[in-house]
Design a protein around this motif. Structure first.
Motif, mmCIF file in Angstrom:
data_model
loop_
_atom_site.group_PDB
_atom_site.id
_atom_site.type_symbol
_atom_site.label_atom_id
_atom_site.label_comp_id
_atom_site.label_asym_id
_atom_site.label_seq_id
_atom_site.Cartn_x
_atom_site.Cartn_y
_atom_site.Cartn_z
ATOM 1 N N ARG A 115 28.939 23.177 44.077
ATOM 2 C CA ARG A 115 29.526 24.070 43.120
ATOM 3 C C ARG A 115 30.378 25.161 43.544
ATOM 4 N N ILE A 116 29.811 25.740 44.503
ATOM 5 C CA ILE A 116 30.489 27.016 44.936
ATOM 6 C C ILE A 116 31.817 26.583 45.266
ATOM 7 N N GLU A 117 31.828 25.519 46.228
ATOM 8 C CA GLU A 117 33.313 24.847 46.893
ATOM 9 C C GLU A 117 34.077 24.580 45.487
ATOM 10 N N THR A 118 33.561 24.073 44.449
ATOM 11 C CA THR A 118 34.231 23.834 43.447
ATOM 12 C C THR A 118 35.128 24.882 42.544
ATOM 13 N N ILE A 119 34.399 25.793 42.352
ATOM 14 C CA ILE A 119 34.610 27.147 41.790
ATOM 15 C C ILE A 119 35.685 27.951 42.625
ATOM 16 N N ALA A 120 35.322 28.002 43.980
ATOM 17 C CA ALA A 120 36.511 28.423 44.765
ATOM 18 C C ALA A 120 37.992 27.802 44.870
ATOM 19 N N ALA A 121 37.786 26.624 44.915
ATOM 20 C CA ALA A 121 39.078 25.608 44.825
ATOM 21 C C ALA A 121 39.743 25.889 43.569
ATOM 22 N N ALA A 122 39.126 26.054 42.281
ATOM 23 C CA ALA A 122 39.604 26.135 41.123
ATOM 24 C C ALA A 122 40.303 27.427 40.998
ATOM 25 N N LEU A 123 39.819 28.483 41.553
ATOM 26 C CA LEU A 123 40.307 29.889 41.459
ATOM 27 C C LEU A 123 41.694 29.957 42.217
ATOM 28 N N LEU A 124 41.641 29.497 43.357
ATOM 29 C CA LEU A 124 42.728 29.351 44.091
ATOM 30 C C LEU A 124 43.802 28.396 43.733
ATOM 31 N N GLU A 125 43.556 27.344 43.100
ATOM 32 C CA GLU A 125 44.377 26.538 42.559
ATOM 33 C C GLU A 125 45.423 27.180 41.248
ATOM 34 N N GLY A 126 44.726 28.077 40.657
ATOM 35 C CA GLY A 126 45.487 28.796 39.663
ATOM 36 C C GLY A 126 46.256 30.026 40.186
ATOM 37 N N MET A 127 46.245 30.169 41.238
ATOM 38 C CA MET A 127 47.138 31.403 41.903
ATOM 39 C C MET A 127 48.378 31.207 42.411
ATOM 40 N N PRO A 128 49.479 31.796 42.277
ATOM 41 C CA PRO A 128 50.653 31.565 42.798
ATOM 42 C C PRO A 128 50.710 31.895 44.268
ATOM 43 N N GLY A 129 51.411 31.034 45.063
ATOM 44 C CA GLY A 129 51.703 31.228 46.468
ATOM 45 C C GLY A 129 52.429 32.397 46.837
ATOM 46 N N ASP A 130 53.527 32.495 46.053
ATOM 47 C CA ASP A 130 54.775 33.167 46.620
ATOM 48 C C ASP A 130 54.916 34.534 45.798
ATOM 49 N N ALA A 131 53.666 35.153 45.286
ATOM 50 C CA ALA A 131 53.875 36.411 44.719
ATOM 51 C C ALA A 131 52.237 36.971 45.069
ATOM 52 N N ALA A 132 52.429 38.265 45.014
ATOM 53 C CA ALA A 132 51.341 39.065 45.283
ATOM 54 C C ALA A 132 49.932 38.637 44.250
ATOM 55 N N VAL A 133 48.789 38.666 44.686
ATOM 56 C CA VAL A 133 47.673 38.318 44.008
ATOM 57 C C VAL A 133 46.772 39.580 44.172
ATOM 58 N N ASP A 134 45.819 39.764 43.204
ATOM 59 C CA ASP A 134 44.818 40.937 43.875
ATOM 60 C C ASP A 134 43.618 40.081 43.878
ATOM 61 N N LEU A 135 43.312 40.083 45.305
ATOM 62 C CA LEU A 135 42.094 38.889 45.921
ATOM 63 C C LEU A 135 40.806 39.647 45.103
ATOM 64 N N VAL A 136 40.719 40.801 44.848
ATOM 65 C CA VAL A 136 39.412 41.374 44.332
ATOM 66 C C VAL A 136 39.452 40.679 42.886
ATOM 67 N N ALA A 137 40.232 40.949 41.975
ATOM 68 C CA ALA A 137 39.910 40.594 40.588
ATOM 69 C C ALA A 137 40.219 39.041 40.321
ATOM 70 N N ASP A 138 40.993 38.414 41.162
ATOM 71 C CA ASP A 138 41.529 37.080 41.213
ATOM 72 C C ASP A 138 40.299 36.205 41.688
ATOM 73 N N TYR A 139 39.899 36.512 43.112
ATOM 74 C CA TYR A 139 38.971 35.642 43.721
ATOM 75 C C TYR A 139 37.863 36.192 44.089
ATOM 76 N N ALA A 140 37.670 37.580 44.671
ATOM 77 C CA ALA A 140 36.318 37.810 45.366
ATOM 78 C C ALA A 140 35.269 38.327 44.287
ATOM 79 N N VAL A 141 35.907 38.827 43.048
ATOM 80 C CA VAL A 141 34.732 38.915 42.129
ATOM 81 C C VAL A 141 34.587 37.848 41.006
ATOM 82 N N PRO A 142 35.499 37.168 40.536
ATOM 83 C CA PRO A 142 35.034 35.909 39.764
ATOM 84 C C PRO A 142 34.091 34.959 40.429
ATOM 85 N N LEU A 143 34.353 34.580 41.751
ATOM 86 C CA LEU A 143 33.773 33.628 42.193
ATOM 87 C C LEU A 143 32.084 33.858 42.286
ATOM 88 N N PRO A 144 31.520 35.039 42.916
ATOM 89 C CA PRO A 144 30.296 35.186 42.884
ATOM 90 C C PRO A 144 29.866 35.410 41.622
#
Length: 406
Positions: free
Chosen positions: A117-146
């Protein structure tokens, strides 16, 4: 930098360079009374040997009543429920009873079963992020995953997770007491209602398991389950989010480290995470203790009844315990680091935090192995004495996509 043998510790210098400031405190006055940002004072313990000793010493208690003369204790009320029922704020035999019951529900098997389930959540979060523009890894990944993992573990509906995160941040960051009290009350009220719903309609989540556990006829009350939920939410997702961003920030500064970890096997990544735990110390300072009697540290006496704070960050960077402690070395022997505490109150969720960090970093490195910093602006830390966390972490996940679109 101010005189750290007597002057204030938690200044702007600390928020910019916490390990440097704590290192000076450890050298100048390793056991000293300091002012807290929100008022009051605590005795700060910064050497590794002293920190480990305090966390295992029964003379340092969690329930302030146990620091009072015995004849006074019965007439002094404890903290109101549910906060007063948290394992983290109790001593044996109360702590022993609570931990024995909780461990029966919060099992290694239950944690390990979360990996897919953690693998699924992590993949889904990254899937929704743009690769070619800056993202905030705190708000968009590190916090929502746990946050998502803790909420699924507890059985919290998806629609309520944003409120959970807001309550936790308010309770931990520097801010007015009124706001913290309101956030705590809102969280407790919500969890109380959730427990009652789970009593009526049990499921496979942890709250239902906590309702079911018993030992020789003893079971957890609603307030005790609420207290456990509060601890899991705050300690669980904050520790993991900070661990993830600590690791990524280190890799942003050292692309060779990023490349090594992207190519590493699981065992090597897990070893690297242990060094991130030591080096970054996600929980900077262990929650308060009280001296139950006068305690002498090389001629410095912490008086009975005083608040005591163990600096895990300072202890994990003590050169008397770890060579070149300020350097990140992924092959270092990290045995004995104090990132999860020590003794009776060793973090119950340590295995979950390690699992989430492993999955989060592996998923990120597999999908975006060449990520780079998304801003030249110096990073700012959250103003929290408890956690050692970045407020934001701008990252460009796929710099080749940026170059290709130019």
């Amino acid at each position: 930098m101010t005189d750290l043998a007597t002057g204030p510790v938690f200044t702007d210098d600390y928020w910019r360079e916490p390990f440097a400031v704590l290192g000076e405190v450890r050298e100048q006055a390793p056991v000293r009374e300091v002012e807290l940002p929100e008022g009051g004072t605590t005795w700060l313990v910064t050497r590794y040997a002293d920190a480990r000793s305090v966390m295992a010493d029964p003379r340092f208690v969690k329930d302030f009543r146990n620091s009072l003369p015995e004849e006074q204790r019965a007439n002094v009320p404890g903290l109101p429920a549910p906060a007063g029922l948290m394992m983290l704020l109790n001593d044996p035999p109360v702590h022993t009873r609570l931990r024995k019951l909780v461990v029966k529900a919060f099992t290694v098997r239950r944690v390990a079963a979360l990996r897919p389930r953690i693998e699924t959540i992590a993949a889904a979060l990254l899937e929704g992020m743009p690769g070619d523009a800056a993202v905030d890894l705190v708000a968009d990944y590190a916090v929502p995953l746990p946050m998502a993992v803790i909420c699924e573990l507890l059985g919290v509906p998806v629609d309520d997770r944003d409120a959970f995160g807001a309550w936790s941040k308010t309770m931990i960051d520097e801010g007015p007491d009124e706001g913290k009290q309101q956030a705590s009350a809102s969280l407790a009220a919500y969890l109380g209602e959730l427990v009652e719903r789970k009593r009526a309609e049990p499921d496979d989540a942890l709250i239902s398991a906590l309702i079911e556990v018993s030992e020789e006829g003893d079971a957890l009350s609603t307030d005790e389950i609420v207290a456990m939920g509060m601890i899991l939410l705050i300690a669980g997702h904050e520790t993991t989010a900070t661990l993830i961003t600590t690791a990524v920030e280190a890799m942003l500064r050292d692309p060779a480290l990023r490349d090594r970890l992207a190519a590493s096997e699981s065992d090597a990544l897990r070893a690297a995470i242990e060094e991130f735990l030591r080096w970054g110390s996600p929980i900077a300072h262990a929650p308060l203790r009280f001296a139950a009697e006068d305690v002498d540290f090389d001629g410095v006496v912490i008086p009975r009844g005083a608040l005591v704070t163990v600096s895990l960050a300072a202890a994990n960077h003590d050169p008397a315990r770890f060579e070149r402690p300020d350097d990140y070395e992924e092959l270092r022997d990290t045995t004995g680091h104090l990132a999860f505490g020590h003794g009776l109150h060793f973090c119950l969720g340590a295995s979950l935090a390690r699992l989430e960090a492993e999955v989060a970093l592996r998923t990120l490195l597999d999908r975006f192995p060449a990520f780079v910093a998304g801003s030249d602006v110096p990073l700012e830390r959250r103003r929290s004495v408890l956690v050692n966390a970045w407020a934001r972490l701008p990252v460009v996940l796929d710099p080749d996509a940026v170059d290709g679109s130019a």
